[in-house]
Design an enzyme around this catalytic site. Structure first.
Site, PDB file in Angstrom:
ATOM      1  N   ASP A  19     -11.281  20.181 -28.101  1.00  6.29           N
ATOM      2  CA  ASP A  19      -9.833  20.119 -28.308  1.00  6.29           C
ATOM      3  C   ASP A  19      -9.048  20.201 -26.998  1.00  6.29           C
ATOM      4  O   ASP A  19      -7.868  20.516 -26.990  1.00  6.29           O
ATOM      5  CB  ASP A  19      -9.396  21.235 -29.278  1.00  6.29           C
ATOM      6  CG  ASP A  19      -9.771  22.609 -28.743  1.00  6.29           C
ATOM      7  OD1 ASP A  19     -10.546  22.665 -27.747  1.00  6.29           O
ATOM      8  OD2 ASP A  19      -9.305  23.611 -29.297  1.00  6.29           O
ATOM      9  N   HIS A 223     -14.493   5.000  -1.384  1.00  7.97           N
ATOM     10  CA  HIS A 223     -13.956   5.764  -2.519  1.00  7.97           C
ATOM     11  C   HIS A 223     -14.572   7.170  -2.602  1.00  7.97           C
ATOM     12  O   HIS A 223     -14.815   7.676  -3.693  1.00  7.97           O
ATOM     13  CB  HIS A 223     -14.156   4.999  -3.831  1.00  7.97           C
ATOM     14  CG  HIS A 223     -13.272   3.796  -3.935  1.00  7.97           C
ATOM     15  ND1 HIS A 223     -13.448   2.810  -4.878  1.00  7.97           N
ATOM     16  CD2 HIS A 223     -12.188   3.426  -3.206  1.00  7.97           C
ATOM     17  CE1 HIS A 223     -12.508   1.880  -4.712  1.00  7.97           C
ATOM     18  NE2 HIS A 223     -11.749   2.227  -3.705  1.00  7.97           N
ATOM     19  N   ASP A 240      -6.848  10.250   2.661  1.00  8.36           N
ATOM     20  CA  ASP A 240      -6.062   9.218   1.958  1.00  8.36           C
ATOM     21  C   ASP A 240      -5.474   9.907   0.739  1.00  8.36           C
ATOM     22  O   ASP A 240      -6.193  10.227  -0.209  1.00  8.36           O
ATOM     23  CB  ASP A 240      -6.980   8.054   1.558  1.00  8.36           C
ATOM     24  CG  ASP A 240      -6.221   6.916   0.867  1.00  8.36           C
ATOM     25  OD1 ASP A 240      -5.059   7.110   0.455  1.00  8.36           O
ATOM     26  OD2 ASP A 240      -6.816   5.826   0.734  1.00  8.36           O
ATOM     27  N   ASP A 251       1.289   6.444  -0.743  1.00 10.72           N
ATOM     28  CA  ASP A 251      -0.134   6.140  -0.523  1.00 10.72           C
ATOM     29  C   ASP A 251      -0.359   6.068   0.980  1.00 10.72           C
ATOM     30  O   ASP A 251      -0.013   5.064   1.606  1.00 10.72           O
ATOM     31  CB  ASP A 251      -0.481   4.812  -1.215  1.00 10.72           C
ATOM     32  CG  ASP A 251      -1.947   4.433  -1.041  1.00 10.72           C
ATOM     33  OD1 ASP A 251      -2.733   5.259  -0.541  1.00 10.72           O
ATOM     34  OD2 ASP A 251      -2.301   3.284  -1.408  1.00 10.72           O
ATOM     35  N   HIS A 330     -12.343  -4.465   2.985  1.00 16.76           N
ATOM     36  CA  HIS A 330     -11.283  -4.512   1.968  1.00 16.76           C
ATOM     37  C   HIS A 330     -10.069  -5.273   2.500  1.00 16.76           C
ATOM     38  O   HIS A 330      -9.981  -5.576   3.687  1.00 16.76           O
ATOM     39  CB  HIS A 330     -10.918  -3.101   1.493  1.00 16.76           C
ATOM     40  CG  HIS A 330     -10.403  -2.180   2.564  1.00 16.76           C
ATOM     41  ND1 HIS A 330      -9.126  -2.262   3.071  1.00 16.76           N
ATOM     42  CD2 HIS A 330     -11.000  -1.144   3.229  1.00 16.76           C
ATOM     43  CE1 HIS A 330      -8.951  -1.307   3.982  1.00 16.76           C
ATOM     44  NE2 HIS A 330     -10.072  -0.625   4.106  1.00 16.76           N
ATOM     45  N   HIS A 334      -1.688  -3.783  -0.638  1.00 17.00           N
ATOM     46  CA  HIS A 334      -1.463  -3.942  -2.080  1.00 17.00           C
ATOM     47  C   HIS A 334      -0.034  -3.511  -2.362  1.00 17.00           C
ATOM     48  O   HIS A 334       0.590  -2.823  -1.543  1.00 17.00           O
ATOM     49  CB  HIS A 334      -2.482  -3.122  -2.893  1.00 17.00           C
ATOM     50  CG  HIS A 334      -2.519  -1.661  -2.572  1.00 17.00           C
ATOM     51  ND1 HIS A 334      -1.592  -0.759  -3.039  1.00 17.00           N
ATOM     52  CD2 HIS A 334      -3.367  -0.940  -1.784  1.00 17.00           C
ATOM     53  CE1 HIS A 334      -1.889   0.446  -2.580  1.00 17.00           C
ATOM     54  NE2 HIS A 334      -2.941   0.381  -1.800  1.00 17.00           N
ATOM     55  N   HIS A 341      -1.861   1.080  -7.140  1.00 20.75           N
ATOM     56  CA  HIS A 341      -2.095  -0.364  -6.995  1.00 20.75           C
ATOM     57  C   HIS A 341      -1.131  -0.992  -7.993  1.00 20.75           C
ATOM     58  O   HIS A 341      -1.455  -1.176  -9.158  1.00 20.75           O
ATOM     59  CB  HIS A 341      -3.550  -0.732  -7.282  1.00 20.75           C
ATOM     60  CG  HIS A 341      -4.488  -0.170  -6.249  1.00 20.75           C
ATOM     61  ND1 HIS A 341      -5.846  -0.125  -6.390  1.00 20.75           N
ATOM     62  CD2 HIS A 341      -4.244   0.380  -5.030  1.00 20.75           C
ATOM     63  CE1 HIS A 341      -6.390   0.432  -5.320  1.00 20.75           C
ATOM     64  NE2 HIS A 341      -5.441   0.750  -4.485  1.00 20.75           N
ATOM     65  N   GLU A 364      -3.015  -1.124   5.481  1.00 21.92           N
ATOM     66  CA  GLU A 364      -4.058  -0.114   5.632  1.00 21.92           C
ATOM     67  C   GLU A 364      -5.372  -0.665   6.176  1.00 21.92           C
ATOM     68  O   GLU A 364      -6.412  -0.624   5.516  1.00 21.92           O
ATOM     69  CB  GLU A 364      -4.313   0.569   4.288  1.00 21.92           C
ATOM     70  CG  GLU A 364      -4.488  -0.362   3.093  1.00 21.92           C
ATOM     71  CD  GLU A 364      -4.746   0.426   1.803  1.00 21.92           C
ATOM     72  OE1 GLU A 364      -5.680   1.246   1.803  1.00 21.92           O
ATOM     73  OE2 GLU A 364      -4.025   0.212   0.822  1.00 21.92           O
ATOM     74  N   TYR A 368     -15.248   0.922   9.264  1.00 21.81           N
ATOM     75  CA  TYR A 368     -16.198   1.850   8.642  1.00 21.81           C
ATOM     76  C   TYR A 368     -17.594   1.498   9.146  1.00 21.81           C
ATOM     77  O   TYR A 368     -18.180   0.499   8.734  1.00 21.81           O
ATOM     78  CB  TYR A 368     -16.117   1.722   7.109  1.00 21.81           C
ATOM     79  CG  TYR A 368     -14.678   1.712   6.618  1.00 21.81           C
ATOM     80  CD1 TYR A 368     -13.987   2.910   6.421  1.00 21.81           C
ATOM     81  CD2 TYR A 368     -13.994   0.511   6.425  1.00 21.81           C
ATOM     82  CE1 TYR A 368     -12.659   2.899   6.022  1.00 21.81           C
ATOM     83  CE2 TYR A 368     -12.664   0.494   6.028  1.00 21.81           C
ATOM     84  CZ  TYR A 368     -12.000   1.685   5.823  1.00 21.81           C
ATOM     85  OH  TYR A 368     -10.684   1.671   5.445  1.00 21.81           O
ATOM     86  N   ARG A 385      -9.253   4.850   8.845  1.00 18.73           N
ATOM     87  CA  ARG A 385      -8.246   4.013   8.180  1.00 18.73           C
ATOM     88  C   ARG A 385      -6.890   4.596   8.528  1.00 18.73           C
ATOM     89  O   ARG A 385      -6.756   5.824   8.657  1.00 18.73           O
ATOM     90  CB  ARG A 385      -8.438   3.966   6.661  1.00 18.73           C
ATOM     91  CG  ARG A 385      -7.365   3.154   5.940  1.00 18.73           C
ATOM     92  CD  ARG A 385      -7.699   2.781   4.478  1.00 18.73           C
ATOM     93  NE  ARG A 385      -7.910   3.917   3.618  1.00 18.73           N
ATOM     94  CZ  ARG A 385      -9.106   4.352   3.209  1.00 18.73           C
ATOM     95  NH1 ARG A 385     -10.199   3.735   3.599  1.00 18.73           N
ATOM     96  NH2 ARG A 385      -9.211   5.397   2.414  1.00 18.73           N
ATOM     97  N   GLU A 387      -2.968   4.088   7.096  1.00 15.92           N
ATOM     98  CA  GLU A 387      -2.248   3.434   5.992  1.00 15.92           C
ATOM     99  C   GLU A 387      -0.804   3.904   5.933  1.00 15.92           C
ATOM    100  O   GLU A 387      -0.539   5.113   5.878  1.00 15.92           O
ATOM    101  CB  GLU A 387      -2.943   3.770   4.657  1.00 15.92           C
ATOM    102  CG  GLU A 387      -2.198   3.259   3.441  1.00 15.92           C
ATOM    103  CD  GLU A 387      -2.975   3.453   2.133  1.00 15.92           C
ATOM    104  OE1 GLU A 387      -3.743   4.432   2.022  1.00 15.92           O
ATOM    105  OE2 GLU A 387      -2.790   2.618   1.228  1.00 15.92           O
TER     106      GLU A 387
HETATM  107  N1  GLY Z   1      -5.641   5.205  -2.142  1.00 14.06           N
HETATM  108  C1  GLY Z   1      -5.934   3.943  -2.653  1.00 14.06           C
HETATM  109  C2  GLY Z   1      -5.631   2.895  -1.696  1.00 14.06           C
HETATM  110  O1  GLY Z   1      -5.382   3.167  -0.540  1.00 14.06           O
HETATM  111  O2  GLY Z   1      -5.566   1.751  -2.041  1.00 14.06           O
HETATM  112 MN    MN Z   2      -3.589   1.907  -0.483  1.00 13.91          MN
HETATM  113 MN    MN Z   3      -4.629   4.976   0.147  1.00 10.58          MN
END
Ligand code: GLY
Ligand code: MN
Ligand code: MN
Length: 419
Positions: A19, A223, A240, A251, A330, A334, A341, A364, A368, A385, A387
């Protein structure tokens, strides 16, 4: 919408076990249109209806349940506080929905997202089909409401930008706190806790997405989510994370040395990622495309990887054969908004769409280098990274997250001042 009716169901409650429920978050489209955050709700928009243009089906007031779960708006509140022309108890949906969907040509409904609600909508269509001999007409077109609504969500208005700026403000404080507590010997989860503390202390509802706090080799896992490792001297920490405020996300990613000083190879790659981000920024303006800014970032990264011997060949070969991809796998951007996203088309007829003022996007780039990469050992296990969140303006962009430090010298000075 033209001659049509739109139906938006609330996000279903997700059961964690027995529950116990997962924290509830309203479906973004429904929240965008109503500000209503209770489950068991359905919004019907019927622009051609004489009186009921905005209809809400909601949980009715129930004092015995409200003792446990808190106050409900009820049908009265749905009209008085949430702008519905009329509201009904959710239990009346099956009976009333056919009345609104009848005699209209288009049904705007996102099929396939919630199968059990799909059944209710398809049952409504079947009900109407069975009444066709009585003169009832059934919608002949089923249209994804995203084709209209997500174009609207992509263009942020002043209120939406105010929410995004609030999310950014909390995120700015959170990163400052994170830099304070991330030391050799501390754990990634201590940093995660500090982020959450800053977000909640600034009135943000929650993390906009599961935060990534990756030290050393964990920074190379895109991830990474465990956030449970002890940080060691000499390592980089990649964070991140973004707050959600009023249902709008920030983000942000920053990468910095936990000891306070970049090693030589870390600094080389860090400056390279930052240069690639600046190249991508320079390509953001109305009429330009995300594809162009991605290519600008990739061009700088590829040239740097070549210069430092992480890839071999000519620049054309590295770009054409994608030899940089083991280290940058990547895309650079986005859309950002209610969803991290965010919604909104990226391509029209296979071509990248031009940017417009009011769009918010991330930039971003990263590198890596896995612990097992076939490169000189000094590069291995470095993940970086950087961003930021950019608002497209009439003549270029505004970097909404510019206040979060990222220059390598600036970071080293701030880290040295930690005491
Ligand atoms: N934190 C997800 C991205 O940077 O797209
Ligand atoms: Mn992002
Ligand atoms: Mn991010």
């Amino acid at each position: 919408m033209g001659p049509g009716v739109a139906v938006f169901p609330a996000a279903p409650v997700a059961i964690r076990n027995n529950d116990v429920e997962h924290e509830y978050r309203q479906e973004s489209d429904l929240f965008y249109l109503t500000g209503f955050d209770e489950p068991d709700c359905v919004l019907v928009l019927a622009p051609q209806h004489a009186q009921h243009r905005v209809v809400l089906f909601v949980r009715p007031r129930d004092p015995s349940r409200e003792v446990w779960d808190g106050a409900r708006a009820g049908v009265e509140g749905a009209v008085e506080r949430f702008g519905a022309d009329v509201a009904f108890p959710i239990a009346e949906l099956a009976e009333k929905l056919p009345e609104y969907v009848a005699n209209t040509r288009r049904l705007f409904y996102r099929a396939g997202r919630d199968r059990s609600f799909d059944d209710r909508v398809f049952a409504t269509l079947n009900t109407l089909r069975s009444r066709q001999r009585l003169g009832v007409s059934v919608p002949s077109e089923l249209i994804d409401p995203g084709s209209v609504l997500h174009e609207q969500r992509l263009r942020k208005d002043a209120d939406e930008l105010a929410s995004m700026r609030s999310a950014v403000a909390a995120t700015t404080v959170a990163f400052a706190r994170a830099m304070e507590v991330a030391r050799p010997g501390s754990f990634e989860y201590e940093v995660e806790a500090e982020l959450l503390h800053a977000f909640r202390a600034h009135g943000c509802e929650r993390f906009a997405y599961g935060p990534i706090v990756g030290s050393g080799p964990n920074a190379t896992t895109l991830h990474y989510r465990r956030n449970d490792r002890r940080m060691e001297d000499g390592e980089l920490l990649l964070i991140d994370a973004g707050a959600e405020h009023g249902y709008y996300a920030a983000d942000v990613t920053r990468t910095f040395p936990v000891s306070g000083k970049f090693s030589k190879p870390q600094r080389i790659l860090y400056d390279l990622v930052l240069a690639s981000q600046h190249a991508a920024f320079a390509a953001v303006r109305p009429g330009a495309t995300l594809d162009a800014s991605h290519q600008a970032a990739v061009g700088v990264l590829a040239a740097g990887l070549l210069e430092h011997g992480l890839v071999a060949g000519t620049l054309e070969e590295v770009l054409e054969k994608g030899l940089y991809k083991p280290f940058y796998m990547h895309r650079t951007s986005h859309w950002l908004g209610m969803d991290v996203h965010d919604v909104g088309a990226y391509f029209f007829d296979g071509k990248p769409r031009p940017l417009e003022p009011g769009f918010v996007l991330t930039v971003e780039p990263g590198l890596y280098i896995s612990a097992t990469a076939e490169v000189a050992p000094e590069w291995r296990g470095i993940g970086i990274r950087i961003e930021d969140d950019l608002l497209v303006t009439a003549d270029g962009y505004e970097n909404l997250t510019a206040a979060i430090p990222k220059g390598a010298d600036e970071l080293e000075q701030l880290l040295a001042a930690r005491g």
